[in-house]
Design a protein around this motif. Structure first.
Motif, PDB file in Angstrom:
ATOM      1  N   GLY A  96       7.456   0.556  -2.720  1.00 37.19           N
ATOM      2  CA  GLY A  96       5.993   0.598  -2.790  1.00 37.19           C
ATOM      3  C   GLY A  96       5.422  -0.270  -1.686  1.00 37.19           C
ATOM      4  N   THR A  97       4.961  -1.468  -2.049  1.00 40.56           N
ATOM      5  CA  THR A  97       4.424  -2.401  -1.066  1.00 40.56           C
ATOM      6  C   THR A  97       5.317  -3.634  -0.986  1.00 40.56           C
ATOM      7  N   GLU A 175      -4.160  -6.898  -3.885  1.00 40.03           N
ATOM      8  CA  GLU A 175      -3.655  -5.536  -3.794  1.00 40.03           C
ATOM      9  C   GLU A 175      -2.239  -5.501  -4.362  1.00 40.03           C
ATOM     10  N   GLN A 176      -1.742  -4.297  -4.596  1.00 37.97           N
ATOM     11  CA  GLN A 176      -0.443  -4.152  -5.229  1.00 37.97           C
ATOM     12  C   GLN A 176       0.676  -4.797  -4.401  1.00 37.97           C
ATOM     13  N   LEU A 177       1.547  -5.539  -5.086  1.00 40.19           N
ATOM     14  CA  LEU A 177       2.742  -6.099  -4.463  1.00 40.19           C
ATOM     15  C   LEU A 177       3.939  -5.729  -5.331  1.00 40.19           C
ATOM     16  N   ASP A 178       4.960  -5.137  -4.716  1.00 37.24           N
ATOM     17  CA  ASP A 178       6.148  -4.747  -5.469  1.00 37.24           C
ATOM     18  C   ASP A 178       7.368  -5.605  -5.151  1.00 37.24           C
ATOM     19  N   CYS A 198       5.585 -11.125  -8.609  1.00 40.35           N
ATOM     20  CA  CYS A 198       6.392  -9.910  -8.550  1.00 40.35           C
ATOM     21  C   CYS A 198       7.812 -10.286  -8.131  1.00 40.35           C
TER      22      CYS A 198
END
Length: 399
Positions: A96-97, A175-178, A198
């Motif tokens: 993802g990110t 924002e999204q962190l994977d 994460c």
């Protein structure tokens, strides 16, 4: 995240190599601004900061190598039909990110981005302030390559935050962190582990050890030590600690010869009590925590051990879990050492300087992972994916 066609991804990489090649002077001018502003007292970091045409050639080579590699996404890991008729397929999938935090090296801005993009991940680049001008230009190059191929610039993003802002971002991502990969020293790693919410994949410190067995070929040993210690002091695969078996033939004279070859190359030496009995003018190690330190300098520790087991115990206690080597002509001793030492890479009769994606046949790397999950060693293209199960049914219910 939508999976991009392999051809489209490779077209972006082709554009990037062309942009890099055609805009060398722009990049070198930006790098000069970074170099002019840098405190040159930290020689290792300064060495990592420098860009030249050779390093730009290396960036282009890294991109081309990744371009030539098979797309790691959507590859079938397993495919089974169960007794109940369900088809269960396990495939590789992007994380993802990914956020990477690193210092000094502008070439990481290229290698990290090319690997993340080819593996269909979005990447957030948190480079050090010392390379800000170089990194800005490189990310502008990436954005141009993306827009030339009608791909969103959002895939590759440069984060410009100070320590406090980074801490807040880790705690409360906007924002999204994977996945986060901290690429640096122990202080940085601990900072990220403390504040991240994460998954964190550790790219640990070096602090690499070399054990000289009583059955070592001495000439080869000296050559390997010189390469591992002096070839590139700024690298995480450089050698910092040398352990010598007391039972090696002509122990005293071998220590003196080792001292000479290191001193001839301006390497400062710290020794334990046993070694100081022979090398009387060298500084004695009084604080054992120095065995844990990564030097990134022309500096090393030399210690004496009674046997292989003592060497293994010491390495497992103090090393960074990165690389360790044994010099020996005894295959059984080599096997025991390599099995028992808890490092990502273990060597028999070889320099630790080979712990590098390109040198180990992996190609460009995001980092050298010292974690045991999800991967250990060079984080190349194939390892920048996770997996996902696809289950196909026909109205199946579980009774």
């Amino acid at each position: 995240m939508k999976l991009l066609n392999t051809t489209i991804k490779n077209n972006v990489l082709q554009s990037m190599t062309k942009i890099l090649d055609e805009n060398r002077e722009l990049l070198l001018k930006a790098n000069k601004k970074d170099l002019d502003a840098f405190n040159k007292e930290d020689q290792a970091m300064y060495d990592r900061l420098i860009l030249n045409n050779g390093k730009i050639d290396g960036m282009i080579k890294a991109i081309n190598e990744v371009k030539a590699q098979e797309d790691p996404v959507n590859q079938i890991i397993s495919n089974d039909v169960l007794e109940n008729g369900l088809q269960v397929t396990n495939k590789t999938s992007p994380f993802g990110t990914i956020m990477i935090i690193y210092e000094s090296r502008p070439d990481v801005t290229v290698e990290a981005a090319v690997l993340a993009f080819k593996s269909n991940n979005r990447i957030l680049l948190k480079g050090g302030k010392e390379a800000i001008f170089s990194n800005k230009v490189l990310v502008e190059f990436w954005h141009k390559a993306l827009t030339e191929n009608n791909i969103s610039e959002d895939y590759i993003k440069l984060l410009q935050m100070d320590r406090k802002e980074t801490q807040e971002f880790l705690k409360n991502p906007t924002e999204q962190l994977d996945l986060i990969v901290p690429r640096g020293g122990e202080r940085l790693i601990n900072f990220v582990k403390e504040h991240a919410t994460c998954a964190v994949l550790i790219s640990g410190r070096g602090n690499n050890f070399l054990y000289v067995d009583e059955k070592a070929d001495w000439n080869k040993t000296l050559a390997v030590i010189i390469d591992a210690k002096t070839a590139k002091i700024s690298a995480c695969n450089a050698l910092d600690k040398i352990l010598i078996n007391k039972n090696i033939e002509d122990f005293n004279n071998k220590l003196k010869e080792l001292q000479t070859v290191l001193k001839d190359r301006n390497v400062s030496i710290l020794v334990d009590e046993d070694v100081q009995n022979v090398l009387k003018n060298e500084s004695l190690i009084t604080d054992k925590t120095i065995w844990r330190q990564e030097f990134l300098a022309l500096k090393c520790c030399i210690g004496a051990v009674n046997n292989l087991n003592e060497a293994v115990e010491m390495i497992n206690k103090y090393s960074g879990g990165h690389s360790a080597a044994i010099m020996t002509t005894n295959d059984e001793n080599a096997d025991n050492f390599m099995q028992q030492v808890d490092c990502a890479a273990v060597y028999k009769n070889s320099s630790t300087r080979f712990t590098d994606g390109g040198q180990l046949g992996v190609g460009a790397e995001l980092a050298i992972s010292t974690d045991k999950l999800h991967h250990r060693g060079p984080l190349g293209l194939k390892k920048l994916v996770t997996n996902k199960y696809y289950i196909y049914g026909k109205g199946h219910i579980r009774n």
